[in-house]
Motif scaffolding. Structure first.
Motif, PDB file in Angstrom:
ATOM      1  N   LEU A   1       0.841  -1.201   0.000  1.00 18.45           N
ATOM      2  CA  LEU A   1       0.000   0.000   0.000  1.00 18.45           C
ATOM      3  C   LEU A   1       0.872   1.245   0.000  1.00 18.45           C
ATOM      4  CD1 LEU A   1      -2.982   1.002   0.245  1.00 18.45           C
ATOM      5  CD2 LEU A   1      -2.595   1.100   2.720  1.00 18.45           C
ATOM      6  N   LYS A   2       0.571   2.143  -0.933  1.00 16.42           N
ATOM      7  CA  LYS A   2       1.359   3.376  -1.055  1.00 16.42           C
ATOM      8  C   LYS A   2       0.567   4.548  -0.497  1.00 16.42           C
ATOM      9  CE  LYS A   2       3.970   1.744  -5.040  1.00 16.42           C
ATOM     10  NZ  LYS A   2       4.415   2.021  -6.415  1.00 16.42           N
ATOM     11  N   ARG A   3       1.313   5.587  -0.118  1.00 15.23           N
ATOM     12  CA  ARG A   3       0.663   6.730   0.525  1.00 15.23           C
ATOM     13  C   ARG A   3      -0.302   7.434  -0.423  1.00 15.23           C
ATOM     14  NH1 ARG A   3       1.998   7.995   5.351  1.00 15.23           N
ATOM     15  NH2 ARG A   3       1.339  10.166   5.194  1.00 15.23           N
ATOM     16  N   TRP A   4       0.007   7.460  -1.700  1.00  9.04           N
ATOM     17  CA  TRP A   4      -0.907   8.140  -2.622  1.00  9.04           C
ATOM     18  C   TRP A   4      -2.230   7.387  -2.738  1.00  9.04           C
ATOM     19  CZ3 TRP A   4      -2.949   5.679  -6.791  1.00  9.04           C
ATOM     20  CH2 TRP A   4      -2.240   4.615  -7.352  1.00  9.04           C
ATOM     21  N   GLN A   5      -2.182   6.055  -2.495  1.00  8.02           N
ATOM     22  CA  GLN A   5      -3.423   5.284  -2.527  1.00  8.02           C
ATOM     23  C   GLN A   5      -4.312   5.625  -1.325  1.00  8.02           C
ATOM     24  OE1 GLN A   5      -1.219   1.511  -2.947  1.00  8.02           O
ATOM     25  NE2 GLN A   5      -2.542   1.056  -4.711  1.00  8.02           N
ATOM     26  N   ILE A   6      -3.683   5.838  -0.158  1.00 10.81           N
ATOM     27  CA  ILE A   6      -4.448   6.302   1.003  1.00 10.81           C
ATOM     28  C   ILE A   6      -5.022   7.693   0.704  1.00 10.81           C
ATOM     29  CG2 ILE A   6      -4.345   6.843   3.471  1.00 10.81           C
ATOM     30  CD1 ILE A   6      -1.891   4.991   3.620  1.00 10.81           C
ATOM     31  N   GLY A   7      -4.198   8.529   0.089  1.00 10.48           N
ATOM     32  CA  GLY A   7      -4.652   9.864  -0.298  1.00 10.48           C
ATOM     33  C   GLY A   7      -5.831   9.825  -1.246  1.00 10.48           C
ATOM     34  N   GLU A   8      -5.818   8.850  -2.159  1.00  9.48           N
ATOM     35  CA  GLU A   8      -6.910   8.712  -3.123  1.00  9.48           C
ATOM     36  C   GLU A   8      -8.219   8.350  -2.412  1.00  9.48           C
ATOM     37  OE1 GLU A   8      -8.433   8.716  -7.106  1.00  9.48           O
ATOM     38  OE2 GLU A   8      -6.783   9.655  -6.036  1.00  9.48           O
ATOM     39  N   VAL A   9      -8.134   7.469  -1.419  1.00 13.84           N
ATOM     40  CA  VAL A   9      -9.328   7.111  -0.641  1.00 13.84           C
ATOM     41  C   VAL A   9      -9.837   8.347   0.120  1.00 13.84           C
ATOM     42  CG1 VAL A   9     -10.239   5.714   1.257  1.00 13.84           C
ATOM     43  CG2 VAL A   9      -8.693   4.684  -0.430  1.00 13.84           C
ATOM     44  N   ALA A  10      -8.921   9.058   0.778  1.00  8.90           N
ATOM     45  CA  ALA A  10      -9.306  10.260   1.529  1.00  8.90           C
ATOM     46  C   ALA A  10      -9.903  11.316   0.608  1.00  8.90           C
ATOM     47  CB  ALA A  10      -8.095  10.826   2.265  1.00  8.90           C
ATOM     48  N   SER A  11      -9.344  11.447  -0.597  1.00  4.89           N
ATOM     49  CA  SER A  11      -9.855  12.419  -1.560  1.00  4.89           C
ATOM     50  C   SER A  11     -11.280  12.084  -1.985  1.00  4.89           C
ATOM     51  CB  SER A  11      -8.937  12.462  -2.787  1.00  4.89           C
ATOM     52  OG  SER A  11      -9.410  13.411  -3.728  1.00  4.89           O
ATOM     53  N   LYS A  12     -11.542  10.798  -2.196  1.00  2.86           N
ATOM     54  CA  LYS A  12     -12.900  10.387  -2.575  1.00  2.86           C
ATOM     55  C   LYS A  12     -13.887  10.606  -1.423  1.00  2.86           C
ATOM     56  CE  LYS A  12     -12.548   7.223  -6.462  1.00  2.86           C
ATOM     57  NZ  LYS A  12     -11.240   7.585  -6.981  1.00  2.86           N
ATOM     58  N   ILE A  13     -13.429  10.422  -0.199  1.00  4.16           N
ATOM     59  CA  ILE A  13     -14.303  10.699   0.946  1.00  4.16           C
ATOM     60  C   ILE A  13     -14.613  12.195   1.006  1.00  4.16           C
ATOM     61  CG2 ILE A  13     -14.437  10.710   3.472  1.00  4.16           C
ATOM     62  CD1 ILE A  13     -12.773   8.120   3.411  1.00  4.16           C
ATOM     63  N   GLY A  14     -13.593  13.021   0.744  1.00  5.29           N
ATOM     64  CA  GLY A  14     -13.825  14.471   0.684  1.00  5.29           C
ATOM     65  C   GLY A  14     -14.841  14.825  -0.397  1.00  5.29           C
ATOM     66  N   GLN A  15     -14.713  14.204  -1.577  1.00  8.03           N
ATOM     67  CA  GLN A  15     -15.683  14.419  -2.661  1.00  8.03           C
ATOM     68  C   GLN A  15     -17.076  13.979  -2.239  1.00  8.03           C
ATOM     69  OE1 GLN A  15     -12.820  12.610  -5.837  1.00  8.03           O
ATOM     70  NE2 GLN A  15     -14.580  13.449  -6.924  1.00  8.03           N
ATOM     71  N   LEU A  16     -17.116  12.855  -1.535  1.00  9.23           N
ATOM     72  CA  LEU A  16     -18.405  12.310  -1.099  1.00  9.23           C
ATOM     73  C   LEU A  16     -19.114  13.299  -0.171  1.00  9.23           C
ATOM     74  CD1 LEU A  16     -19.908   9.665  -1.632  1.00  9.23           C
ATOM     75  CD2 LEU A  16     -18.872   8.727   0.437  1.00  9.23           C
ATOM     76  N   TYR A  17     -18.363  13.852   0.772  1.00  5.76           N
ATOM     77  CA  TYR A  17     -18.951  14.842   1.675  1.00  5.76           C
ATOM     78  C   TYR A  17     -19.367  16.102   0.919  1.00  5.76           C
ATOM     79  CZ  TYR A  17     -18.337  12.800   6.306  1.00  5.76           C
ATOM     80  OH  TYR A  17     -18.466  12.033   7.431  1.00  5.76           O
ATOM     81  N   TYR A  18     -18.551  16.538  -0.046  1.00  5.34           N
ATOM     82  CA  TYR A  18     -18.880  17.733  -0.823  1.00  5.34           C
ATOM     83  C   TYR A  18     -20.175  17.523  -1.613  1.00  5.34           C
ATOM     84  CZ  TYR A  18     -18.661  21.317  -4.441  1.00  5.34           C
ATOM     85  OH  TYR A  18     -18.973  22.353  -5.294  1.00  5.34           O
TER      86      TYR A  18
END
Length: 596
Positions: free
Chosen positions: A120-137
């Motif tokens: 697991l790479k850090r950018w993959q964690i970032g991608e999950v967090a980014s999608k959660i941010g989009q989901l909330y938006y």
């Protein structure tokens, strides 16, 4: 000489073929199984074989892969949901939230195993967090609950603070860098909506550096598109005509959302309507107006005028950084909004119809139109609601004619329920010709059709009329040519403006000749504030020396009793006092209407 055999028995060549097919099938199956296990071993990094990896850890990787795949499927399905209507999307969003909740917690609990066995790479964690941010938006867009903007900000902020995308540029994959650039653009939108302007400027600088590195490294063809994004957000930041400075000459950012105590209370015993603003269509179709991410500056200002100040759910629940969509406010405080950037007529009509259909009892539908005017061609006699033109709808071509025009008559079917219309356009006067055919409460607030040249030059940075409805003091200062105001003076002027609001409210409710439609809408705080700001705008422009034409004054349907409201001597006195406080009294007629 093939032996065909007896009837009813399989022929020899058929048997041979079957055997051959079975052989091929078995061979391919074994090849596939071998490939699959090879992939599993590849995912589970290291030199050890699959048997060397504990069963529990293998299950952890398998479960993570399942959750990751499921989350992507559900997220991609969001774009297929209908954009209108309140109920169709709720269960789907709920399922998506549930999966992302599990995925986020799972990667937190099993980070070490996922690092060593899955890679697991850090950018993959970032991608999950980014999608959660989009989901909330997107949840904010669907519900108009500003508290979810804070949740989106929480996840976007964590991505930057924890440098999840830091190593992306070294991967040598341009598509990963694009993910990082899109993350920045989305983060900037959320920060703009939360009025975090200082952070926006920092993010824009970082995005600019990232774009420069991206284009130099990969020699891509989308450089112009990303540079346009930078230009748009820079223009958006600079759109406000005035800055507020503290004693250190630092810029102070103020919020213009509805705050506690920001609306004059109703007088005791005052009888007004019990209607509630439930739905709002905010439509932006102005040519050449500042925009960012399909949000014109007029749309941006109006949506904030229809929202309360956000509540930070993370602060309330002490669970910052977790995904808990069930922790929402007990009731929806803000009217639901549809943001329509340059819709076609059919799109606009579809959203209108859906909103009208689902409007609850004793509720109001608000339509805000910020659009280029479309004027009638060839008419000599104006009689009907389709003879005066209207405002532009999107044609996808540079064609301005009445085929792509929203006429006053197009809105007549929707007057069967309480309707509040705001038209900011060069042909707003077309909507004076409304007819209340069904006896329901109906009010139209209409912008000036023309502005003095010195004011007109600012139109690209947003309409003055909408600015008055969003922040009357900002608009008042702008029309007086002020570029900056000291924080102390601004706060004193705001306090005085609250007194003016109270007096305007009393002028409206105590008038004996005012149309009852205004009073029926006056019980809702958002609509009350819009009506009060409209009266203030009308009175201020009538006293301003630059505004000489009748077409430069706002109008309304039904018409307000001018002597009791916009031309009230008490209100005129207040406006001169405000102008004196800001040292711009020379721009106004200080002897009331005698200056006309």
């Amino acid at each position: 000489n093939m032996n065909l055999g007896h009837p009813g028995q399989p022929k020899r060549w058929q048997c041979d073929t079957h055997v051959y097919i079975m052989f091929i099938f078995t061979h391919v199956t074994f090849q596939f199984i071998a490939f699959f296990f090879k992939q599993v071993k590849t995912v589970m990094t290291g030199a050890e074989t699959e048997d060397d990896i504990p069963l529990g850890e293998r299950k952890t990787v398998t479960d993570f892969c399942y959750l990751l795949d499921k989350s992507k499927q559900l997220f991609n399905g969001l774009r297929d949901l209908p954009q209108y209507g309140h109920k169709q999307w709720q269960s789907y969003f709920g399922r998506t939230f549930d999966v992302y909740t599990k995925l986020w917690k799972f990667q937190q609990q099993h980070r070490q195993i996922l690092d060593t066995r899955y890679g697991l790479k850090r950018w993959q964690i970032g991608e999950v967090a980014s999608k959660i941010g989009q989901l909330y938006y997107h949840y904010y867009l669907r519900t108009s609950e500003t508290s979810y903007l804070n949740e989106a900000f929480s996840f976007y902020s964590a991505i930057r603070q924890r440098s999840y995308y830091y190593q992306v540029n070294k991967e040598g994959r341009p598509e990963l860098v694009v993910k990082k650039l899109r993350y920045y653009a989305r983060y900037i939108v959320v920060c703009l909506l939360l009025n975090k302007m200082d952070l926006v400027k920092i993010l824009v600088k970082e995005l600019s550096d990232e774009i420069e590195d991206y284009t130099q490294r990969f020699h891509t063809e989308d450089q112009l598109e990303w540079n346009l994004v930078l230009q748009e957000v820079a223009a958006f930041i600079e759109a406000d005509p005035l800055v507020i400075l503290n004693d250190n000459n630092s810029v102070i950012v103020t919020s213009n959302r509805l705050q506690e105590g920001g609306v004059p209370p109703l007088e005791q015993g005052m009888v007004v309507g019990q209607l509630v603003l439930a739905d709002a269509l905010i439509i932006g179709n102005c040519n050449n107006q500042v925009k960012f991410s399909e949000l014109t500056i007029d749309m941006f200002r109006m949506l904030q005028a229809l929202e309360r100040e956000p509540v930070n759910l993370a602060t309330q629940t002490s669970k910052q950084g977790t995904l808990e969509p069930s922790e929402k406010p007990a009731k929806r405080e803000n009217p639901h909004k549809y943001l329509l950037y340059k819709p076609t007529f059919s799109q606009l009509f579809t959203f209108l119809s859906a909103s009208f259909k689902e409007l609850p009892a004793n509720s109001v539908l608000l339509i805000y139109l910020s659009a280029t005017g479309v004027f009638p061609a060839g008419h000599t006699v104006y009689e009907g609601p389709f003879d005066f033109g209207g405002v532009l709808t999107n044609t996808n071509r540079d064609v301005v004619n009445e085929m792509h025009c929203l006429h006053p008559g197009d809105l007549f079917p929707f007057t069967r329920k309480p309707l509040f219309v705001i038209v900011d356009s060069t042909n707003s006067s077309a909507y004076k010709n409304f007819t209340n055919m069904f006896g329901q409460p109906l009010v139209c607030l209409l912008s000036p059709a023309v502005y003095p040249k010195s004011v007109q030059d600012q139109s690209q940075r947003g309409s003055l009329f909408t600015l008055f409805l969003y922040s009357p003091l900002l608009a008042f200062s702008s029309v007086c040519g002020l570029n900056s105001v000291r924080q102390g003076l601004w706060e004193r002027a705001q306090e005085f403006l609250c007194k003016i609001y109270r007096d305007i409210g009393q002028l409206i409710t105590r008038s004996r000749t005012i149309d009852q439609a205004f009073l029926q809408f006056f019980g809702d705080e958002f609509l009350r504030l819009l009506l009060i700001r409209f009266v203030f705008c009308s009175a201020a422009l009538r006293l301003h020396k630059l505004f000489r034409e009748c077409r430069s004054f706002p109008e309304s349907y039904p018409e307000l009793p001018k002597q009791e409201t916009v031309e009230s001597s008490l209100l005129q006195k207040h406006i001169i006092e405000l102008a004196t406080m800001l040292e711009v009294q020379s721009l106004f007629w200080d002897d009331g209407l005698d200056g006309y």
